[in-house]
Design a protein around this motif. Structure first.
Motif, short mmCIF file in Angstrom:
data_model
loop_
_atom_site.label_atom_id
_atom_site.label_comp_id
_atom_site.label_asym_id
_atom_site.label_seq_id
_atom_site.Cartn_x
_atom_site.Cartn_y
_atom_site.Cartn_z
N ARG A 456 0.83 -1.21 0.00
CA ARG A 456 0.00 0.00 0.00
C ARG A 456 0.86 1.25 0.00
O ARG A 456 1.74 1.44 0.84
N GLY A 457 0.59 2.16 -0.98
CA GLY A 457 1.28 3.44 -1.02
C GLY A 457 2.72 3.38 -1.47
O GLY A 457 3.39 4.41 -1.49
N ARG A 458 3.20 2.19 -1.83
CA ARG A 458 4.60 2.07 -2.25
C ARG A 458 4.72 2.12 -3.77
O ARG A 458 3.83 1.64 -4.48
N SER A 459 5.83 2.67 -4.23
CA SER A 459 6.10 2.66 -5.66
C SER A 459 6.53 1.25 -6.07
O SER A 459 6.85 0.40 -5.23
N ILE A 460 6.55 1.02 -7.38
CA ILE A 460 6.97 -0.29 -7.88
C ILE A 460 8.40 -0.59 -7.46
O ILE A 460 8.73 -1.71 -7.07
N GLU A 461 9.29 0.44 -7.49
CA GLU A 461 10.68 0.23 -7.09
C GLU A 461 10.77 -0.18 -5.63
O GLU A 461 11.56 -1.07 -5.26
N GLN A 462 9.98 0.45 -4.75
CA GLN A 462 10.00 0.11 -3.33
C GLN A 462 9.49 -1.31 -3.10
O GLN A 462 10.01 -2.03 -2.24
N ILE A 463 8.47 -1.72 -3.86
CA ILE A 463 7.94 -3.08 -3.72
C ILE A 463 8.98 -4.10 -4.15
O ILE A 463 9.20 -5.12 -3.47
N ILE A 464 9.67 -3.83 -5.28
CA ILE A 464 10.71 -4.75 -5.74
C ILE A 464 11.83 -4.83 -4.70
O ILE A 464 12.35 -5.92 -4.41
N HIS A 465 12.21 -3.69 -4.11
CA HIS A 465 13.25 -3.68 -3.07
C HIS A 465 12.81 -4.53 -1.87
O HIS A 465 13.61 -5.29 -1.30
N ALA A 466 11.53 -4.39 -1.49
CA ALA A 466 11.02 -5.18 -0.36
C ALA A 466 11.04 -6.67 -0.67
O ALA A 466 11.35 -7.50 0.20
N MET A 467 10.71 -7.03 -1.92
CA MET A 467 10.73 -8.44 -2.32
C MET A 467 12.16 -8.99 -2.26
O MET A 467 12.39 -10.11 -1.79
N GLU A 468 13.12 -8.21 -2.73
CA GLU A 468 14.50 -8.68 -2.78
C GLU A 468 15.12 -8.80 -1.38
O GLU A 468 16.00 -9.64 -1.16
N ASN A 469 14.66 -7.98 -0.44
CA ASN A 469 15.26 -7.96 0.89
C ASN A 469 14.36 -8.58 1.96
O ASN A 469 14.63 -8.42 3.15
N ASN A 470 13.30 -9.28 1.51
CA ASN A 470 12.39 -9.98 2.44
C ASN A 470 11.82 -9.05 3.50
O ASN A 470 11.74 -9.41 4.68
N ILE A 471 11.46 -7.83 3.08
CA ILE A 471 10.84 -6.87 4.00
C ILE A 471 9.34 -7.11 3.97
O ILE A 471 8.71 -7.01 2.91
N LYS A 472 8.73 -7.42 5.07
CA LYS A 472 7.31 -7.77 5.10
C LYS A 472 6.41 -6.61 5.48
O LYS A 472 5.23 -6.59 5.14
N SER A 473 6.91 -5.67 6.24
CA SER A 473 6.05 -4.57 6.73
C SER A 473 6.08 -3.39 5.79
O SER A 473 6.87 -3.33 4.85
#
Length: 473
Positions: A456-473
């Motif tokens: 929610r509210g994240r850009s596509i780049e931020q979502i990809i970064h979260a996927m790569e770094n296993n960030i869940k929140s």
């Protein structure tokens, strides 16, 4: 200056919202094609069948029901390729053609073979709509309103289903087809003026066209403030695409494009999400609404029962559009899955007690109440968020192919559920099926909590970064 800026942002939301609604007319049309089966299958198997050969057999009826999924499986591969080759707009326009042909077959067909073709065509259109509408909306929406606009898809789909339920209850077989035949034509007339998505145009090195598309979508003018906002948003899109391969390589997608961890993980999560979406049982429950109401001793007419459930679906999916960008996606999905599991477990327990000849007359309201609750709560989170999350987590370069793979897999699972649900009822009873569905919903919530990042509210780049770094929140 701040109030003026906020006011303009509100106008942008209104403009994009209107465009999302116009794009979703095809979702509304698809919903009517899907909902057509519920009121008219009983007519087709009755002595009053409108077909020249008379009533269809039980085996023919199961094929009429399930062939849509087979058509959708093939159509997903076709439209996934088309979305990358010819663009989102042209491919989305093309989805109207099989739906027009579907209603033509229903209106003028006189044999069961023509209905088979009609259902295959409806499936072809369904594949394109399920794949392309969320993709198009994701690529034209700002990050802050992407979830709201993405959830319009399921809302319009459910509205279309209810329209078919109501029209099928009060209008004739042929009159319904004549009227609903116009919906995909209206979509074609409105959507022709819409632009291609800016992201797709940039990936094709058509930067000027992307600027024009963005100006149309946002309502930017030539004033200095608007030009600055346009340039800022274009710079963000150019950065988003800059990590992809150069334009000579973008025209072809290979397995190497799924090599990045974020792409592989997104594809695996997408496959699991669409499986859980169908195995949650909500689609099967809608198809067997009349039977469940009858087992509970309800006096409701089967068609009226379907209308009630269709209305509940709309209320739930409308609720989703209101809260999807106000609540974390994870929380909404997990809570929806958990409460759907409770409702299904209650239905299964009631059915088990009844199968054991326990007197349940005092609580015969439980299946009706539980079914209504499950459909409502699943429509708020579990069902619509599947497609919102899927369109958000797939990296732009593989969004077309990855989305088509996930959607094709969804239709495979859907075919198995529709075709073999009666067999499972015979083997383990309706109560056993409800318990299995309950376990799937619980698993869906756990899977989201463990593996899917907040989008929610994240850009596509931020979502990809979260996927790569296993960030869940």
């Amino acid at each position: 200056m701040r109030p003026m800026f906020t006011s303009f942002r509100d106008r942008i939301f209104s403009k994009v919202q209107h465009k999302a609604c116009a794009a979703n007319i095809i979702s509304l049309s698809l919903g009517t094609a899907i909902g057509w089966l519920s009121p008219f299958l009983p007519l087709l198997i009755s002595p009053d069948s409108p077909l020249d050969q008379g009533p269809v057999t039980d085996v023919q009826a199961t094929w009429i029901a399930s062939l849509l999924c087979i058509g959708a499986f093939g159509g997903t591969l076709l439209f996934g390729w088309s979305a990358e080759k010819f663009g989102r707009k042209a491919s989305l326009l093309a989805t109207a053609v099989p739906l027009i042909c579907f209603w033509g077959c229903v209106a003028f067909g006189t044999t069961v073979e023509v209905l088979y073709i009609a259902r295959l065509l409806a499936g072809l259109g369904a594949a394109g709509v399920f794949l392309l509408v969320p993709m198009y909306i994701t690529e034209i929406a700002e990050d802050r309103i992407r979830g709201t606009l993405g959830s319009f898809f399921i809302l319009f789909l459910n509205i279309g289903t209810l329209v078919s339920f109501v029209m099928g209850s009060y209008l004739s077989y042929h009159m319904t087809a004549y009227i609903l035949f116009t919906l995909p034509i209206v979509f074609l007339a409105l959507f022709l003026q819409f632009p291609e998505t800016p992201q797709y145009l940039i990936r094709r090195n058509r930067v000027r066209d992307a600027e024009s598309s963005l100006k149309y979508l946002r309502g930017y003018t030539s004033t200095p403030d608007h030009l600055e906002m346009l340039r800022s948003e274009m710079d963000g899109l150019l950065v988003q695409v800059s990590g992809e391969k150069d334009s000579t390589e973008q025209n072809s997608i290979s397995l190497a494009d799924f090599a990045p961890p974020s792409a592989r993980k997104a594809l695996l999560i997408g496959l699991v999400l669409v499986s859980l979406n169908q195995l949650s049982g909500c689609f099967a429950l809608i198809n067997y609404t009349a039977q469940i109401f009858a087992d509970a001793g309800s006096d409701l007419d089967p068609n009226m029962a379907a209308i009630v459930v269709g209305a509940i679906q709309i209320i739930g999916s409308y609720g989703s559009t209101i809260i999807v960008d106000r609540c974390p996606r994870k929380h909404l999905y997990i809570v929806s899955s958990f409460f759907a599991a409770i409702g299904l477990f209650a239905m299964g327990t009631h059915g088990y007690l009844k199968s054991q000849h326990v007197d349940v007359s005092a609580i015969n309201w439980i299946p009706v109440a539980s079914l209504s609750f499950v459909i409502f709560i699943a429509s708020v989170g579990l069902l619509p968020l599947t497609f919102v999350i899927l369109s958000e987590i797939l990296p732009p370069k593989v969004r077309g192919l990855g989305g088509s793979i996930c959607t094709a897999f969804l239709w495979m699972i859907s075919f198995l559920v529709v075709k073999y649900f009666p067999v499972m009822v015979e083997l383990i009873g309706l109560h056993g099926c409800m318990w299995v569905f309950s376990a799937v919903c619980l698993s869906a919530g756990l899977f989201n909590a463990i593996f899917i990042p907040e989008t929610r509210g994240r850009s596509i780049e931020q979502i990809i970064h979260a996927m790569e770094n296993n960030i869940k929140s």
